[in-house]
Design an enzyme around this catalytic site. Structure first.
Site, PDB file in Angstrom:
ATOM      1  N   ARG A   7      93.193   7.394  19.055  1.00  0.00           N
ATOM      2  CA  ARG A   7      94.057   8.257  18.261  1.00  0.00           C
ATOM      3  C   ARG A   7      94.751   9.351  19.074  1.00  0.00           C
ATOM      4  O   ARG A   7      95.859   9.757  18.766  1.00  0.00           O
ATOM      5  CB  ARG A   7      93.235   8.891  17.143  1.00  0.00           C
ATOM      6  CG  ARG A   7      94.034   9.080  15.895  1.00  0.00           C
ATOM      7  CD  ARG A   7      93.178   9.389  14.721  1.00  0.00           C
ATOM      8  NE  ARG A   7      91.952  10.092  15.109  1.00  0.00           N
ATOM      9  CZ  ARG A   7      91.131  10.645  14.239  1.00  0.00           C
ATOM     10  NH1 ARG A   7      91.418  10.596  12.962  1.00  0.00           N
ATOM     11  NH2 ARG A   7      90.037  11.244  14.624  1.00  0.00           N
ATOM     12  N   LYS A  18      77.720  -1.824  16.672  1.00  0.00           N
ATOM     13  CA  LYS A  18      76.764  -1.496  15.627  1.00  0.00           C
ATOM     14  C   LYS A  18      77.103  -0.101  15.088  1.00  0.00           C
ATOM     15  O   LYS A  18      77.790   0.642  15.789  1.00  0.00           O
ATOM     16  CB  LYS A  18      75.357  -1.559  16.170  1.00  0.00           C
ATOM     17  CG  LYS A  18      74.896  -0.308  16.960  1.00  0.00           C
ATOM     18  CD  LYS A  18      73.420  -0.345  17.213  1.00  0.00           C
ATOM     19  CE  LYS A  18      72.839   1.038  17.153  1.00  0.00           C
ATOM     20  NZ  LYS A  18      71.458   1.155  17.526  1.00  0.00           N
ATOM     21  N   HIS A  68      73.495  -4.852  22.221  1.00  0.00           N
ATOM     22  CA  HIS A  68      73.418  -4.800  23.686  1.00  0.00           C
ATOM     23  C   HIS A  68      72.040  -5.189  24.211  1.00  0.00           C
ATOM     24  O   HIS A  68      71.894  -5.540  25.366  1.00  0.00           O
ATOM     25  CB  HIS A  68      73.879  -3.446  24.226  1.00  0.00           C
ATOM     26  CG  HIS A  68      72.944  -2.326  23.929  1.00  0.00           C
ATOM     27  ND1 HIS A  68      72.974  -1.638  22.750  1.00  0.00           N
ATOM     28  CD2 HIS A  68      71.944  -1.790  24.658  1.00  0.00           C
ATOM     29  CE1 HIS A  68      72.030  -0.718  22.773  1.00  0.00           C
ATOM     30  NE2 HIS A  68      71.398  -0.782  23.916  1.00  0.00           N
ATOM     31  N   LYS A  84      70.574  -7.723  27.990  1.00  0.00           N
ATOM     32  CA  LYS A  84      69.685  -7.270  29.066  1.00  0.00           C
ATOM     33  C   LYS A  84      69.130  -8.471  29.830  1.00  0.00           C
ATOM     34  O   LYS A  84      68.785  -9.487  29.244  1.00  0.00           O
ATOM     35  CB  LYS A  84      68.528  -6.449  28.482  1.00  0.00           C
ATOM     36  CG  LYS A  84      68.967  -5.075  28.003  1.00  0.00           C
ATOM     37  CD  LYS A  84      67.787  -4.318  27.423  1.00  0.00           C
ATOM     38  CE  LYS A  84      68.215  -3.028  26.783  1.00  0.00           C
ATOM     39  NZ  LYS A  84      68.536  -1.963  27.728  1.00  0.00           N
ATOM     40  N   GLU A 117      61.281   5.964  23.072  1.00  0.00           N
ATOM     41  CA  GLU A 117      62.260   6.824  23.750  1.00  0.00           C
ATOM     42  C   GLU A 117      61.664   8.215  23.912  1.00  0.00           C
ATOM     43  O   GLU A 117      60.849   8.638  23.089  1.00  0.00           O
ATOM     44  CB  GLU A 117      63.537   6.928  22.923  1.00  0.00           C
ATOM     45  CG  GLU A 117      64.274   5.621  22.754  1.00  0.00           C
ATOM     46  CD  GLU A 117      65.494   5.785  21.857  1.00  0.00           C
ATOM     47  OE1 GLU A 117      66.591   5.880  22.400  1.00  0.00           O
ATOM     48  OE2 GLU A 117      65.324   5.841  20.633  1.00  0.00           O
ATOM     49  N   ASP A 150      68.245   1.823  12.547  1.00  0.00           N
ATOM     50  CA  ASP A 150      68.857   2.011  13.862  1.00  0.00           C
ATOM     51  C   ASP A 150      68.284   1.052  14.910  1.00  0.00           C
ATOM     52  O   ASP A 150      68.975   0.676  15.852  1.00  0.00           O
ATOM     53  CB  ASP A 150      68.649   3.462  14.315  1.00  0.00           C
ATOM     54  CG  ASP A 150      69.436   3.782  15.577  1.00  0.00           C
ATOM     55  OD1 ASP A 150      70.652   3.519  15.581  1.00  0.00           O
ATOM     56  OD2 ASP A 150      68.841   4.282  16.550  1.00  0.00           O
ATOM     57  N   HIS A 204      67.953  -4.485  16.923  1.00  0.00           N
ATOM     58  CA  HIS A 204      67.448  -4.771  18.273  1.00  0.00           C
ATOM     59  C   HIS A 204      66.057  -5.427  18.264  1.00  0.00           C
ATOM     60  O   HIS A 204      65.829  -6.431  18.926  1.00  0.00           O
ATOM     61  CB  HIS A 204      67.361  -3.492  19.109  1.00  0.00           C
ATOM     62  CG  HIS A 204      68.638  -2.724  19.172  1.00  0.00           C
ATOM     63  ND1 HIS A 204      69.837  -3.322  19.438  1.00  0.00           N
ATOM     64  CD2 HIS A 204      68.911  -1.408  19.006  1.00  0.00           C
ATOM     65  CE1 HIS A 204      70.795  -2.404  19.444  1.00  0.00           C
ATOM     66  NE2 HIS A 204      70.251  -1.241  19.169  1.00  0.00           N
ATOM     67  N   LYS A 251      61.364   8.153  18.629  1.00  0.00           N
ATOM     68  CA  LYS A 251      62.001   9.118  19.529  1.00  0.00           C
ATOM     69  C   LYS A 251      60.998  10.193  19.900  1.00  0.00           C
ATOM     70  O   LYS A 251      60.024  10.397  19.194  1.00  0.00           O
ATOM     71  CB  LYS A 251      63.200   9.737  18.817  1.00  0.00           C
ATOM     72  CG  LYS A 251      64.268   8.696  18.537  1.00  0.00           C
ATOM     73  CD  LYS A 251      65.601   9.334  18.261  1.00  0.00           C
ATOM     74  CE  LYS A 251      66.695   8.303  18.184  1.00  0.00           C
ATOM     75  NZ  LYS A 251      67.077   7.746  19.487  1.00  0.00           N
TER      76      LYS A 251
HETATM   77  P1  NAD Z   1      83.379   8.441  19.400  1.00  0.00           P
HETATM   78  O1  NAD Z   1      83.429   9.280  18.171  1.00  0.00           O
HETATM   79  O2  NAD Z   1      82.990   9.068  20.682  1.00  0.00           O
HETATM   80  O3  NAD Z   1      84.826   7.784  19.621  1.00  0.00           O
HETATM   81  C1  NAD Z   1      85.570   7.274  18.568  1.00  0.00           C
HETATM   82  C2  NAD Z   1      86.875   6.686  19.079  1.00  0.00           C
HETATM   83  O4  NAD Z   1      87.577   6.200  17.932  1.00  0.00           O
HETATM   84  C3  NAD Z   1      87.794   7.666  19.792  1.00  0.00           C
HETATM   85  O5  NAD Z   1      88.381   7.008  20.884  1.00  0.00           O
HETATM   86  C4  NAD Z   1      88.854   7.974  18.745  1.00  0.00           C
HETATM   87  O6  NAD Z   1      90.133   8.292  19.285  1.00  0.00           O
HETATM   88  C5  NAD Z   1      88.924   6.655  18.019  1.00  0.00           C
HETATM   89  N1  NAD Z   1      89.471   6.820  16.655  1.00  0.00           N
HETATM   90  C6  NAD Z   1      89.009   7.609  15.670  1.00  0.00           C
HETATM   91  N2  NAD Z   1      89.786   7.493  14.569  1.00  0.00           N
HETATM   92  C7  NAD Z   1      90.773   6.607  14.888  1.00  0.00           C
HETATM   93  C8  NAD Z   1      91.881   6.068  14.192  1.00  0.00           C
HETATM   94  N3  NAD Z   1      92.170   6.417  12.936  1.00  0.00           N
HETATM   95  N4  NAD Z   1      92.642   5.162  14.830  1.00  0.00           N
HETATM   96  C9  NAD Z   1      92.380   4.789  16.093  1.00  0.00           C
HETATM   97  N5  NAD Z   1      91.335   5.263  16.814  1.00  0.00           N
HETATM   98  C10 NAD Z   1      90.548   6.161  16.210  1.00  0.00           C
HETATM   99  O7  NAD Z   1      82.456   7.190  19.039  1.00  0.00           O
HETATM  100  P2  NAD Z   1      81.532   6.314  20.029  1.00  0.00           P
HETATM  101  O8  NAD Z   1      80.252   7.048  20.231  1.00  0.00           O
HETATM  102  O9  NAD Z   1      82.304   5.916  21.220  1.00  0.00           O
HETATM  103  O10 NAD Z   1      81.184   5.049  19.125  1.00  0.00           O
HETATM  104  C11 NAD Z   1      82.112   3.999  18.891  1.00  0.00           C
HETATM  105  C12 NAD Z   1      81.390   2.878  18.157  1.00  0.00           C
HETATM  106  O11 NAD Z   1      80.326   2.408  18.955  1.00  0.00           O
HETATM  107  C13 NAD Z   1      80.755   3.293  16.826  1.00  0.00           C
HETATM  108  O12 NAD Z   1      80.797   2.185  15.945  1.00  0.00           O
HETATM  109  C14 NAD Z   1      79.308   3.569  17.200  1.00  0.00           C
HETATM  110  O13 NAD Z   1      78.447   3.396  16.114  1.00  0.00           O
HETATM  111  C15 NAD Z   1      79.098   2.491  18.238  1.00  0.00           C
HETATM  112  N6  NAD Z   1      78.017   2.782  19.191  1.00  0.00           N
HETATM  113  C16 NAD Z   1      78.089   3.862  20.027  1.00  0.00           C
HETATM  114  C17 NAD Z   1      77.074   4.082  20.934  1.00  0.00           C
HETATM  115  C18 NAD Z   1      77.135   5.235  21.903  1.00  0.00           C
HETATM  116  O14 NAD Z   1      76.239   5.303  22.746  1.00  0.00           O
HETATM  117  N7  NAD Z   1      78.107   6.105  21.837  1.00  0.00           N
HETATM  118  C19 NAD Z   1      75.971   3.220  21.000  1.00  0.00           C
HETATM  119  C20 NAD Z   1      75.941   2.132  20.149  1.00  0.00           C
HETATM  120  C21 NAD Z   1      76.967   1.910  19.253  1.00  0.00           C
END
Ligand code: NAD
Length: 489
Positions: free
Chosen positions: A51, A148, A178, A182, A216, A235, A240, A337
């Site tokens: 975004r 997820k 993920h 592994k 964890e 979660d 997992h 955790k």
């Molecule tokens: P984040 O909040 O850090 O990033 C969200 C991203 O979505 C940003 O790049 C933002 O610009 C984009 N975004 C938000 N609204 C938008 C829109 N309307 N149009 C286009 N882009 C938009 O989130 P994250 O932590 O990177 O997580 C992303 C996904 O991965 C989620 O589904 C989360 O559940 C999953 N996930 C994250 C992790 C982690 O370690 N961060 C682990 C497992 C799963």
């Protein structure tokens, strides 16, 4: 051991959420490592879409920082980083509006694999799927990767599957877990199905019980709001740990190919027994006041900012599998955790010998095959041997230890879970991704268990940070005459 790297086909990979935390920590550093390993063909390109308004230079600087932070120093080569950054483009795109979509379409090339990684909140998955079709960006060969959580119960998972199915076939949808990427998890399949040694013992006649632990040391961190709505069951267990359990318990697939493996996993999930309320212990970590040399630690409820939260940050449960192979063998699962150490491990405990010919019966310890996913990936088989030296036949246990790190040469190229899985998407191999019916079956098992404790209005037991979890979880095993393995780092 030197690893072989086979380049994949040319691709355009679009990362929606390319400025997010997951992209920064895992996806982009992982892609850089694959680039470095020579796995990306010359015309492979990565297009980030998110975004925020930013130009290409600013995005490349963002990725360079991510590499500096999350790639090991030995792999940070200036010229290679520049060459990798040259593969990147950025398009400010709004999943819910029209911004960016025409530019994105203009960037896509014909004749290469098109993959779209949905690294955004699940509430945007449907909108992205629709937009990709509305703008004619995805075709019948395109692939989408979804992160997820995949739903929070059966109804929401079904709705999400239906939304994706409106635009993509099941063969185009890659639901990422993920854990399945592994190295050791895949080794689990190699150990089981490429050796004739274990498979004859892999059943109720010889296995006493199985323990799966994902411990964890960290708390909920910055994910408090999400976590408090999910808890350890949603979660960790439903996805997992369920996947690990499936790989241990499934029947040998006729071939190592996507649907053959996923059919067998599905049968395991469908055969899972329910979990009675005395077969489950939920916990929540307490806070710790400041003590010598250590800062005060917030409690779970402080971390999530919800003083009345009944969400579990720890769960231990006992589950059975109603089929011929596993009848009567308990599978004990626990995850939490703020525990003593960070460890993910599967331990298969074998039954005692039918008769002992030695006097020293009490020295006997079970044979355990322990498979460690982290840290220090590897396997240990505990066997009984004669204690060395004089003094008659005294028995002692000895670990036959195999650490993958010791066995592989230092420059061996072991991809991290995300990078391996992304390359599988490009190759079109769905073996390590969850099929829609698997996810739904896992929720169909978890939903009544969650509903039961919600109906009872049950509060989780408190446990101290740095401990092994709530005392009551020990009882879960003691009652059955067994004990948890130590949570050792
Ligand atoms: P984040 O909040 O850090 O990033 C969200 C991203 O979505 C940003 O790049 C933002 O610009 C984009 N975004 C938000 N609204 C938008 C829109 N309307 N149009 C286009 N882009 C938009 O989130 P994250 O932590 O990177 O997580 C992303 C996904 O991965 C989620 O589904 C989360 O559940 C999953 N996930 C994250 C992790 C982690 O370690 N961060 C682990 C497992 C799963």
């Amino acid at each position: 051991m030197v690893s072989r790297v086979i380049p994949v086909d040319p691709f355009d990979l679009v990362i929606f959420g390319g400025t997010g935390d997951l992209a920064r920590r895992k996806i982009l550093p992982g892609l850089y490592r694959r680039f470095l390993a020579g796995q990306m063909p010359e015309d492979a390109r990565i297009i980030a879409a998110a975004r925020s308004e930013m130009d290409e230079d600013a995005y490349r600087a963002f990725v360079a920082e991510a590499i500096a932070e999350f790639v090991e120093p030995g792999h940070r080569d200036k010229a290679q980083i520049q060459a990798f950054l040259a593969r990147l483009s950025y398009v400010a795109t709004d999943a819910k509006g029209s911004d960016g979509w025409d530019s994105l379409k203009a960037l896509m090339r014909d004749g290469v694999v098109r993959a779209f990684y949905f690294s955004v909140a699940p509430s945007l998955f449907g909108a992205l799927a629709e937009k990709l079709h509305e703008y004619g960006i995805a075709d019948g060969d395109s692939r989408i990767v979804v992160e997820k959580p995949f739903g929070r119960d059966l109804a929401s998972a079904r709705a999400l599957n239906a939304t994706l199915a409106a635009h993509f076939n099941e063969t185009q949808i890659y639901r990422i877990d993920h854990y399945l990427g592994k190295e050791t998890v895949q080794n689990l399949m190699a150990v089981r199905f490429a050796n004739s040694l274990f498979e004859p013992l892999w059943n109720a006649q010889h296995v006493d019980h199985v323990q799966i632990t994902v411990a964890e040391t960290v708390g909920v961190g910055g994910r408090g709001e999400y976590y408090d709505r999910a808890g350890a069951m949603r979660d960790m267990v439903q996805n997992h740990m369920m996947q690990l359990l499936c790989l241990i318990a499934m029947e040998p697939p006729y071939k190592f190919e996507p649907d053959a493996v996923r059919d067998e996993k599905l049968k395991v999930i469908r055969a899972l027994t329910g979990v009675g309320h005395d077969e489950i212990v939920r916990g929540q970590y307490r806070g710790m006041p400041a003590r010598e040399g250590r800062k005060a630690e917030p409690s779970y409820t402080e971390d999530v900012g919800n003083a009345h939260s009944r969400t579990e940050s720890y769960i231990a449960l006992k589950v059975g599998i109603s089929n011929w192979r596993w009848q009567g063998v308990p599978f004990y699962l626990r995850t939490g955790k703020k525990l003593r150490n960070r460890i993910s491990e599967i331990a298969i405990t074998f039954k005692e010998p039918p008769h002992s010919i030695f006097d020293e019966d009490d020295a006997w310890r079970e044979n355990v095959l322990a498979i460690r996913l982290q840290p220090d990936e590897g396997m240990t088989l505990t066997v009984m041997i004669k204690e060395p030296g004089p003094g008659g036949m005294r028995l002692t246990e000895m670990p036959l230890d195999m650490s993958f790190a010791d066995w592989l040469s230092e420059d061996a190229d072991i991809p991290d879970a995300y990078e391996r899985l992304i390359m599988d998407v490009i190759r079109g191999n769905q073996t390590l991704f969850m099929r829609g019916d698997e996810v739904e079956a896992a929720w169909a098992w978890a939903d009544p268990i969650i509903a039961a404790w919600e109906d009872r209005g049950e509060r989780p037991h408190g446990y101290d940070p740095g401990s092994s979890g709530p005392e009551d979880a020990l009882m879960l095993m003691h009652r059955d005459g067994r004990r948890w393995r130590e949570i050792r780092g």
